[in-house]
Design a protein around this motif. Structure first.
Motif, PDB file in Angstrom:
ATOM      1  N   VAL A 194      46.750  50.578  41.577  1.00 41.62           N
ATOM      2  CA  VAL A 194      46.547  49.459  41.398  1.00 41.62           C
ATOM      3  C   VAL A 194      45.820  48.757  42.640  1.00 41.62           C
ATOM      4  N   TYR A 195      45.320  47.669  42.687  1.00 45.00           N
ATOM      5  CA  TYR A 195      44.695  47.117  43.833  1.00 45.00           C
ATOM      6  C   TYR A 195      45.646  46.222  44.273  1.00 45.00           C
ATOM      7  N   ARG A 243      46.562  46.077  37.939  1.00 47.92           N
ATOM      8  CA  ARG A 243      46.317  47.380  37.469  1.00 47.92           C
ATOM      9  C   ARG A 243      44.809  47.849  37.781  1.00 47.92           C
ATOM     10  N   LEU A 244      44.780  48.867  38.452  1.00 48.72           N
ATOM     11  CA  LEU A 244      43.091  49.099  38.787  1.00 48.72           C
ATOM     12  C   LEU A 244      42.201  49.412  37.404  1.00 48.72           C
ATOM     13  N   ILE A 289      40.867  38.355  42.401  1.00 49.02           N
ATOM     14  CA  ILE A 289      42.046  38.618  41.360  1.00 49.02           C
ATOM     15  C   ILE A 289      42.957  37.137  41.532  1.00 49.02           C
ATOM     16  N   LEU A 290      43.129  36.508  40.215  1.00 50.14           N
ATOM     17  CA  LEU A 290      43.948  35.180  40.618  1.00 50.14           C
ATOM     18  C   LEU A 290      45.351  35.488  40.445  1.00 50.14           C
ATOM     19  N   PRO A 291      45.939  34.573  41.081  1.00 52.32           N
ATOM     20  CA  PRO A 291      47.435  34.786  40.896  1.00 52.32           C
ATOM     21  C   PRO A 291      48.158  34.354  39.536  1.00 52.32           C
ATOM     22  N   ARG A 310      52.084  39.078  31.884  1.00 57.80           N
ATOM     23  CA  ARG A 310      50.941  40.290  31.401  1.00 57.80           C
ATOM     24  C   ARG A 310      49.581  40.153  31.684  1.00 57.80           C
ATOM     25  N   PHE A 311      49.072  41.260  31.724  1.00 59.38           N
ATOM     26  CA  PHE A 311      47.595  40.917  32.304  1.00 59.38           C
ATOM     27  C   PHE A 311      46.677  40.433  31.489  1.00 59.38           C
TER      28      PHE A 311
END
Length: 455
Positions: A301-302, A312-313, A434-436, A442-443
């Motif tokens: 992950v990042y 998830r990367l 990457i927004l909260p 889910r992504f």
């Protein structure tokens, strides 16, 4: 009689050679009183006579004396002429072949052709050498006393501290970085990741340079961070301002000095597409950089080092690469590279900047620039050269982004490019955040915010 004047000053703090000029003026007055003709003046400014380093004008003077160009040598004082007995030996060897008189403004004249004259000269040289050694001892003692009082006047400002006169004060912003780095290392982070984080956020060392593993380690192990004063390897106690509490400093020291700790330098090979490039979009994190790591389930992950949020990367990479390929596949992709840059002019500027940077060494040697000023100017010129060369690369299509923008099949071109080249293209073209989204959500590709950079 033909007279030669020799003048020397050990340290020219002002850079205006006034001390040497005054010596020469008084030596000329002595020559005039004695009816001597001053044939030549030899000046070694900002040159010590005790450290053994060459004195160009003194060496030239000896050659001219050997050649018989002068009959008398005038100096302000014998300690301006020699402080080491080795230099006196050179003068005595000359005197044995030629009758050379040494006349001084503030000391006794010397006739090195006689035993008595050589004895006096030897005594004067021994006294001068003794004075130099005593001065060095006094300086060492004074430095030790300043250290004991917490008043060490460092030559290079340590990260986290500054001086207010002779008092040491903590630099709040830098102190916060030290505490953050210490916490990260004690939590298992590597020194390489700490250095990468500092560099990504634009934090530099006190010399304005990027961080390295060695530089981070040096700062974290500096006893001053725990309020201790150490000079020449001697610990004078803990009365100075501190950044880390003693317990944290001790734990950090034990960890970083552990022989079992891996000492090999970290690999510089790039492993992940966006590690160190992608940033956290949470407002409270203030654009903190996210790095690739594994979560508890072993999924790569990042992760944000501030809020510890993850994504998830592989899913983030897929979104970014999809947008990149789509944008560069458009007919107007080359507009991203459009520029009115005059490449010839840029190259001339690069040559000029390199010549100016190369000239700094000569200016430093001539005393026209201080070492600090020379380093500052060299750093500025290096940054300028890098900027100009980047503009040239953009204009001539020599960067990875140009290769992609001109490819007939962008997707295929992406497959052929190295990870490092792709990272450079993304770095140049866009900002990725990457927004909260909240726990358990889910992504969603919309959680990856892309901002196009202006070219």
């Amino acid at each position: 009689m033909r007279a030669a004047i020799y003048a020397r000053q050990s340290l020219d703090k002002s850079g205006d050679s006034l001390a040497v000029s005054r010596q020469v003026a008084e030596c000329r007055e002595l020559a005039e009183r004695n009816g001597w003709e001053v044939a030549e003046v030899y000046q070694d400014n900002d040159r010590s006579a005790t450290n053994g380093k060459p004195r160009p004008e003194f060496a030239r003077l000896l050659e001219d004396l050997r050649a018989g160009r002068h009959d008398v040598l005038i100096c302000w004082h014998t300690d301006r002429l020699y402080r080491r007995l080795r230099d006196l030996v050179d003068l005595v060897e000359l005197a044995e072949r030629r009758s050379i008189k040494i006349a001084t403004v503030r000391a006794s004249d010397l006739d090195l052709s006689t035993p008595a004259g050589r004895m006096v000269a030897s005594l004067l040289g021994s006294v001068a050498s003794y004075e130099v050694q005593q001065k060095a001892a006094r300086q060492i003692a004074a430095n030790r006393q300043r250290a004991q009082n917490g008043l060490v006047l460092w030559a290079r400002r340590p990260f986290g501290f500054d001086r207010d006169g002779t008092s040491v004060k903590v630099v709040k912003g830098e102190a916060a970085e030290i505490r953050k780095a210490a916490k990260a290392v004690l939590s298992g982070a590597t020194l390489a990741s700490v250095a990468a984080d500092l560099n990504a956020r634009g934090v530099t060392t006190t010399l304005g340079k990027p961080w390295t593993v060695t530089a981070v380690r040096r700062v974290l192990l500096n006893p001053r961070t725990a309020g201790r004063v150490v000079s020449k390897g001697e610990d004078y106690g803990g009365d100075a301002p501190a950044i880390l509490d003693p317990e944290t400093a001790d734990r950090l020291g034990a960890l970083l000095r552990d022989p079992a700790r891996k000492a090999a330098p970290p690999s510089t090979e790039v492993k992940y597409l966006l590690s160190g490039l992608v940033r956290c979009g949470r407002e409270s994190c203030d654009d903190a950089v996210m790095y690739a790591t594994s979560n508890a389930k072993g999924v790569t992950v990042y992760r944000c080092r501030t809020c510890y949020g993850t994504r998830r990367l592989d899913l983030v990479d897929a979104v970014v690469m999809g947008v990149l390929v789509e944008r560069l596949s458009r007919p107007d992709a080359l507009d991203l590279l459009a520029t009115d840059v005059d490449v010839t002019d840029l190259r001339e500027k690069v040559v000029d900047a390199r010549q100016r940077r190369d000239a700094l060494a000569g200016m430093l040697a001539d005393g026209l620039l201080s070492p600090d000023a020379a380093r500052t100017q060299a750093r500025r010129l290096t940054d300028l050269i890098d900027q100009l060369e980047r503009q040239i690369a953009d204009a001539t299509g020599a960067d990875p982004l140009a290769v992609l923008a001109q490819a007939s099949d962008v997707a295929a071109a992406v497959e052929r490019m190295s990870l490092r080249e792709l990272r450079e293209a993304i770095r140049t073209l866009m900002n990725v955040r990457i927004l909260p989204s909240g726990k358990g959500v889910r992504f969603d590709p919309r959680h990856v915010a892309l901002e196009w950079r202006e070219r």
